[in-house]
Scaffold this active site. Structure first.
Site, PDB file in Angstrom:
ATOM      1  N   SER A  44      -3.785  32.994  71.663  1.00 35.59           N
ATOM      2  CA  SER A  44      -3.924  34.262  72.381  1.00 35.59           C
ATOM      3  C   SER A  44      -3.451  34.190  73.820  1.00 35.59           C
ATOM      4  CB  SER A  44      -5.384  34.714  72.350  1.00 35.59           C
ATOM      5  OG  SER A  44      -6.244  33.691  72.840  1.00 35.59           O
ATOM      6  N   HIS A 251      -9.748  36.285  78.819  1.00 38.91           N
ATOM      7  CA  HIS A 251      -8.296  36.126  78.709  1.00 38.91           C
ATOM      8  C   HIS A 251      -7.616  36.624  79.985  1.00 38.91           C
ATOM      9  CE1 HIS A 251      -9.122  35.690  74.393  1.00 38.91           C
ATOM     10  NE2 HIS A 251      -7.964  35.060  74.347  1.00 38.91           N
TER      11      HIS A 251
END
Length: 269
Positions: A44, A251
């Protein structure tokens, strides 16, 4: 801002070239032959989860036009670029489904992988919901996997990459610290837990760097670039926990990709 202008260029690049990221693909976005010159593998952090402006195709992969691979491809006018990186990918997923993009003509390979293998996502969920004792236990378990299992898994992957792309320069990128200690956060985890998480990131990066350099690959360390931009800083480049967007929690944001990851790759490539 710079990353916004680059994102526009990246979107044009995807539409103007035969980029496997927008074409039908097998599991985890494996690319077709002939092999492109630049292949962006990984999880990711490579696909760009958290950066927004996601590309068409496999929606679960969450490949962003603002991710560091797309920014690099646009900045260097990469005419042949494959982007099989996918949200949630572990070492086995990269081995089993992303290496089809590689070949003798591949000149650059980039990747981030390992965080999912050691269970960082689960550990962060436990830390967010379970309190200090379960949090520290989960981080300790992740460190055990780093020590016992991850090095062998990375060796298999790195050997397979070299076998399939013998002429490629391979850049393995690390992970940033998640937390700025003694920062702006007034709720959530205590600094004891935040420090334990950052220390585990240090260990994860050390394992990845050691295996990467042992295979003759370059390691790009992003921790210095993110320093002062972690969660609980005044200008974070990472998403904090968000119950309404759990996938994007922890993230990099678009600035994190543009100003943290992209320069690190540019220097290493």
């Amino acid at each position: 801002m710079r990353h916004t202008r680059m994102a526009a260029c990246c979107s044009a690049l995807v539409l103007a070239t035969a980029c496997p990221a927008t074409a039908p693909a097998s599991a985890w976005g494996a690319a077709r032959t002939p092999a492109p010159g630049y292949v962006a593998l990984g999880d990711s952090y490579s696909s760009g989860v958290g950066a927004g402006d996601y590309l068409p195709g496999r929606r679960e992969c969450k490949r962003s036009s603002r991710s560091y691979p797309m920014l690099w491809a646009a900045a260097h006018h990469a005419a042949a670029f494959a982007f099989p990186a996918c949200n949630g990918a572990r070492v086995g997923d990269v081995l089993g489904g992303q290496l089809g993009a590689l070949g003798p003509r591949t000149r650059l390979v980039t990747l981030t992988v390992g965080g999912s293998d050691v269970g960082f996502g689960s550990a962060m969920a436990i830390c967010a919901l379970g309190g200090p004792v379960p949090c520290l236990a989960a981080v300790s378990q992740a460190r055990t996997v780093m020590a016992r299992e991850l090095p062998r898994s990375l060796d298999r992957l790195y050997s397979a990459i070299r076998d399939r792309a013998p002429a490629a320069h391979v850049v393995v990128l690390g992970y940033p610290h998640l937390y700025h200690l003694e920062g702006t956060c007034r709720s959530g985890l205590k600094d004891t837990e935040r420090a334990a998480i950052d220390s585990a990131v240090d260990r994860l990066d050390a394992v990845i760097a050691g295996r990467a350099t042992g295979h003759g690959f370059s390691f790009a360390d992003v921790r210095a670039a993110f320093a002062g931009h972690e969660i609980c800083s005044r200008d974070p480049w990472l998403h904090s926990v968000d119950p309404f967007a759990p996938t994007e929690s922890y993230h990099p944001t678009a600035p994190g990709q543009a100003h943290g990851y992209f320069p690190a790759l540019d220097r290493a490539s």
